[in-house]
Design an enzyme around this catalytic site. Structure first.
Site, short mmCIF file in Angstrom:
data_model
loop_
_atom_site.label_atom_id
_atom_site.label_comp_id
_atom_site.label_asym_id
_atom_site.label_seq_id
_atom_site.Cartn_x
_atom_site.Cartn_y
_atom_site.Cartn_z
N GLY A 1 0.73 -1.30 -0.04
CA GLY A 1 0.05 -0.06 -0.08
C GLY A 1 0.83 1.16 0.05
N LEU B 1 0.37 3.71 -2.23
CA LEU B 1 0.87 3.62 -3.58
C LEU B 1 1.68 4.80 -4.10
CD1 LEU B 1 -2.43 1.86 -4.87
CD2 LEU B 1 -0.22 0.71 -3.85
N GLU C 1 4.35 6.27 -7.44
CA GLU C 1 4.50 6.02 -9.08
C GLU C 1 5.11 4.75 -9.63
OE1 GLU C 1 4.14 6.94 -12.98
OE2 GLU C 1 3.34 8.12 -11.37
N HIS D 1 4.44 1.85 -8.10
CA HIS D 1 3.28 0.88 -8.00
C HIS D 1 2.35 1.07 -9.52
CE1 HIS D 1 3.96 1.08 -3.55
NE2 HIS D 1 4.49 -0.10 -4.04
#
Ligand code: PAF
Length: 284
Positions: free
Chosen positions: A31, A33, A35, A37
């Protein structure tokens, strides 16, 4: 986007989708998140009919003095980003849901871990491998996407998939960089203005190593020296390591061989940055 928190429900959904012959891509994350990801999700979306994202902060991969409790979490923001990225299924289990049986079995990673960042994070990759076996069994993806920014993790996952004959294709995704070459990282914001100006030299130092190899240099010692020299001459950072290893085996070598990684970690005042490149070197 379907948000699923139960392992059983997730397995049912994935079984149905597989039964319908859908191709399934998977991006496992913890998690918060960023760039990097989103790039994994873009590739996943482009190459599969169904994109699955998991968000699970995995306690097994944090050491006793590491930041499990303070690890950044923002599920609402993550949900919005995932929706925007076109994720079909967000798997978001709780710790109790994932580890309800207290885990009588764990994976121990024996190779590829005593170098680079793994050397200082004993047990970290055991936790990564253990949770990935679970996630692969729950999601049953055809392809799984991992960022090359953490090349050691990619190497460990490569070993895990091969060792356990897991029917998942590992898809390594290139590191996303700023225009000046600095690898994107949530830690870049901790750099001072001056350090931010110096930091692109980390990537340039890797390029110096690459250039030396392309010019015919085969001594690992000399290449490491060239990379370190560039860092020391152009930044105020302290070198944690500069390594040239075989890839993906991550073994120490004296002479450049077919596939190698040049990897570095450099400490600035409030941020420790890592970067790497992998190279396929033609036989002379
Ligand atoms: O890279 C990460 O975020 C984690 O190590 C992973 C692969 C999701 C396993 O918890």
């Amino acid at each position: 986007m379907n948000i699923v928190q139960s392992v059983e429900e997730m397995q049912q959904i994935m079984q149905d989708l597989r039964g319908k012959g859908k191709s399934i891509g998977f991006v496992p994350t913890m998690g918060f998140l960023h760039e990097g990801h989103l790039q994994l999700l873009r590739n996943c979306k482009a190459e599969n009919e169904i994109s699955v994202l998991s968000i699970f902060v995995n306690p097994l991969q944090f050491g006793p003095n590491e930041d499990f409790d303070s690890y950044p979490r923002d599920i609402e923001r993550d949900e919005a980003l995932a929706r925007n990225a076109g994720v079909d299924i967000l798997f978001y289990p709780s710790k109790d849901e994932m580890y309800k049986n207290n885990m009588s079995t764990r994976i121990t990673v024996v190779d590829r871990v005593d170098v680079l960042c793994g050397e200082k994070r004993k047990g970290h990759f055991d936790g990564v491998a253990t949770v990935l076996i679970k996630l692969f069994n729950i999601v049953t993806p055809h392809k799984a996407y991992f960022g090359m920014k953490d090349a050691q993790q990619v190497a460990v996952v490569d070993g895990l998939i091969k060792d356990f004959n897991i029917p998942v294709e590992l898809v390594p995704v290139e590191t996303i960089r700023e225009e000046d070459g600095l690898a994107k990282s949530s830690r870049n914001v901790y750099l001072s203005n001056l350090e931010r100006k110096e930091a692109p030299h980390l990537y340039q130092s890797l390029m110096c190593g690459k250039q030396a190899i392309e010019d015919g240099e085969r001594s690992v010692g000399i290449i490491k020296q060239a990379v370190s020299k560039h860092i020391l001459e152009h930044t105020s950072g302290k070198i944690d390591y500069v390594e040239v290893l075989s890839y993906p085996e991550l073994e120490q070598i004296n002479e450049i061989q077919e596939k190698v990684i040049i990897a570095l970690a450099v400490k600035f005042t409030k941020a420790r940055l890592i970067d790497n490149i992998t190279l396929v070197v033609p036989n002379n």
